[in-house]
Design a protein around this motif. Structure first.
Motif, PDB file in Angstrom:
ATOM      1  N   ALA A 181     -61.482 -15.137  30.176  1.00  0.00           N
ATOM      2  CA  ALA A 181     -60.124 -14.691  31.238  1.00  0.00           C
ATOM      3  C   ALA A 181     -60.715 -14.480  32.458  1.00  0.00           C
ATOM      4  N   VAL A 182     -62.075 -14.344  32.493  1.00  0.00           N
ATOM      5  CA  VAL A 182     -62.738 -14.550  33.841  1.00  0.00           C
ATOM      6  C   VAL A 182     -62.845 -15.785  34.157  1.00  0.00           C
ATOM      7  N   ALA A 183     -63.291 -16.603  33.600  1.00  0.00           N
ATOM      8  CA  ALA A 183     -63.355 -18.062  34.011  1.00  0.00           C
ATOM      9  C   ALA A 183     -62.200 -18.596  34.361  1.00  0.00           C
ATOM     10  N   PHE A 184     -61.003 -18.384  33.648  1.00  0.00           N
ATOM     11  CA  PHE A 184     -59.721 -19.094  34.212  1.00  0.00           C
ATOM     12  C   PHE A 184     -59.294 -18.370  35.263  1.00  0.00           C
ATOM     13  N   GLY A 185     -59.638 -17.169  35.341  1.00  0.00           N
ATOM     14  CA  GLY A 185     -59.142 -16.275  36.632  1.00  0.00           C
ATOM     15  C   GLY A 185     -59.755 -16.835  37.838  1.00  0.00           C
ATOM     16  N   PHE A 186     -60.821 -16.967  37.794  1.00  0.00           N
ATOM     17  CA  PHE A 186     -61.948 -17.520  38.881  1.00  0.00           C
ATOM     18  C   PHE A 186     -61.186 -19.152  39.284  1.00  0.00           C
ATOM     19  N   GLY A 187     -60.953 -19.848  38.340  1.00  0.00           N
ATOM     20  CA  GLY A 187     -60.264 -20.916  38.487  1.00  0.00           C
ATOM     21  C   GLY A 187     -59.093 -20.848  39.096  1.00  0.00           C
ATOM     22  N   PHE A 188     -58.308 -20.154  38.678  1.00  0.00           N
ATOM     23  CA  PHE A 188     -56.843 -20.132  39.464  1.00  0.00           C
ATOM     24  C   PHE A 188     -56.940 -19.515  40.909  1.00  0.00           C
ATOM     25  N   VAL A 199     -55.840 -33.194  40.784  1.00  0.00           N
ATOM     26  CA  VAL A 199     -57.392 -33.352  41.226  1.00  0.00           C
ATOM     27  C   VAL A 199     -58.084 -32.230  40.331  1.00  0.00           C
ATOM     28  N   TRP A 200     -57.444 -30.913  40.312  1.00  0.00           N
ATOM     29  CA  TRP A 200     -57.994 -29.812  39.420  1.00  0.00           C
ATOM     30  C   TRP A 200     -58.143 -30.142  37.976  1.00  0.00           C
ATOM     31  N   THR A 201     -56.916 -30.654  37.499  1.00  0.00           N
ATOM     32  CA  THR A 201     -57.128 -31.187  36.156  1.00  0.00           C
ATOM     33  C   THR A 201     -57.823 -32.334  35.837  1.00  0.00           C
ATOM     34  N   GLY A 202     -58.239 -33.151  36.551  1.00  0.00           N
ATOM     35  CA  GLY A 202     -58.662 -34.430  36.314  1.00  0.00           C
ATOM     36  C   GLY A 202     -60.386 -33.912  36.446  1.00  0.00           C
ATOM     37  N   ILE A 205     -64.621 -26.153  43.322  1.00  0.00           N
ATOM     38  CA  ILE A 205     -65.084 -24.618  42.715  1.00  0.00           C
ATOM     39  C   ILE A 205     -64.142 -24.160  41.680  1.00  0.00           C
ATOM     40  N   ALA A 206     -62.748 -24.521  41.862  1.00  0.00           N
ATOM     41  CA  ALA A 206     -61.883 -24.364  40.904  1.00  0.00           C
ATOM     42  C   ALA A 206     -61.982 -24.904  39.538  1.00  0.00           C
ATOM     43  N   SER A 207     -62.138 -26.225  39.823  1.00  0.00           N
ATOM     44  CA  SER A 207     -62.281 -27.051  38.396  1.00  0.00           C
ATOM     45  C   SER A 207     -63.541 -26.493  37.742  1.00  0.00           C
ATOM     46  N   PHE A 208     -64.609 -25.839  38.290  1.00  0.00           N
ATOM     47  CA  PHE A 208     -65.669 -25.434  37.421  1.00  0.00           C
ATOM     48  C   PHE A 208     -65.049 -24.182  36.695  1.00  0.00           C
ATOM     49  N   GLY A 209     -64.051 -23.368  37.278  1.00  0.00           N
ATOM     50  CA  GLY A 209     -63.652 -22.242  36.725  1.00  0.00           C
ATOM     51  C   GLY A 209     -62.689 -22.898  35.098  1.00  0.00           C
ATOM     52  N   GLU A 210     -62.158 -23.951  35.465  1.00  0.00           N
ATOM     53  CA  GLU A 210     -61.330 -24.505  34.042  1.00  0.00           C
ATOM     54  C   GLU A 210     -62.450 -24.950  33.141  1.00  0.00           C
ATOM     55  N   ALA A 233     -56.984 -23.524  47.490  1.00  0.00           N
ATOM     56  CA  ALA A 233     -57.004 -24.749  47.750  1.00  0.00           C
ATOM     57  C   ALA A 233     -55.718 -25.238  48.168  1.00  0.00           C
ATOM     58  N   MET A 234     -54.629 -24.725  47.348  1.00  0.00           N
ATOM     59  CA  MET A 234     -53.328 -24.902  47.453  1.00  0.00           C
ATOM     60  C   MET A 234     -52.768 -24.379  48.765  1.00  0.00           C
ATOM     61  N   ARG A 235     -53.269 -23.739  49.755  1.00  0.00           N
ATOM     62  CA  ARG A 235     -52.695 -23.490  51.049  1.00  0.00           C
ATOM     63  C   ARG A 235     -52.742 -24.423  51.852  1.00  0.00           C
ATOM     64  N   ASP A 236     -53.711 -25.238  51.666  1.00  0.00           N
ATOM     65  CA  ASP A 236     -53.871 -26.746  52.532  1.00  0.00           C
ATOM     66  C   ASP A 236     -53.558 -27.994  51.963  1.00  0.00           C
ATOM     67  N   ILE A 237     -53.770 -28.100  50.503  1.00  0.00           N
ATOM     68  CA  ILE A 237     -53.525 -29.436  49.697  1.00  0.00           C
ATOM     69  C   ILE A 237     -52.110 -29.286  48.969  1.00  0.00           C
ATOM     70  N   PRO A 238     -51.380 -30.295  49.014  1.00  0.00           N
ATOM     71  CA  PRO A 238     -50.016 -30.259  48.402  1.00  0.00           C
ATOM     72  C   PRO A 238     -50.474 -30.074  46.929  1.00  0.00           C
ATOM     73  N   MET A 239     -49.378 -29.359  46.326  1.00  0.00           N
ATOM     74  CA  MET A 239     -49.417 -28.903  45.012  1.00  0.00           C
ATOM     75  C   MET A 239     -49.538 -30.092  43.973  1.00  0.00           C
TER      76      MET A 239
END
Length: 104
Positions: free
Chosen positions: A36-43, A61-64, A8-13, A49-55
């Motif tokens: 601003a809204v789209a990138f805010g949504f992505g972040f 994966v997000w940038t890819g 879902i975060a990748s869709f924000g990007e 996601a980063m609460r459970d997946i290593p940084m």
């Protein structure tokens, strides 16, 4: 759930970059707000996601996925060239993201 948040975060990007392209074509306050809204949504979803997946894995994966989605958006929406070389390297990006998911 974290991997779903990352997708879902990748869709924000993807939509954030698309909004930048649209803003460059015609500047307006609404399009600037869309960025601003789209990138805010992505972040927001990247943070979830980063609460459970290593940084490192989450960011890669997000940038890819964001890069792959943006290339596809460029090809299908903005009529950018979609030759076999671009698609081959796009596949490599996707394979890298899948590999990080499998081995993390």
């Amino acid at each position: 759930m974290a991997w779903l948040y990352l997708v879902i975060a990748s869709f924000g990007e993807i939509f954030g970059v698309m909004a930048i392209n649209l803003y460059n074509q015609k500047k307006s306050l609404l399009r600037l707000l869309w960025i601003a809204v789209a990138f805010g949504f992505g972040f927001l979803f990247l943070w979830l996601a980063m609460r459970d997946i290593p940084m490192g894995t989450a960011y890669a994966v997000w940038t890819g996925l964001g890069a792959a989605g943006t290339v596809l958006m460029g090809i299908f929406v903005f009529k950018e060239p979609g030759n076999w070389k671009r698609l081959m390297f796009l596949l490599l990006i996707i394979c890298g993201a899948v590999g990080l998911k499998i081995f993390s």
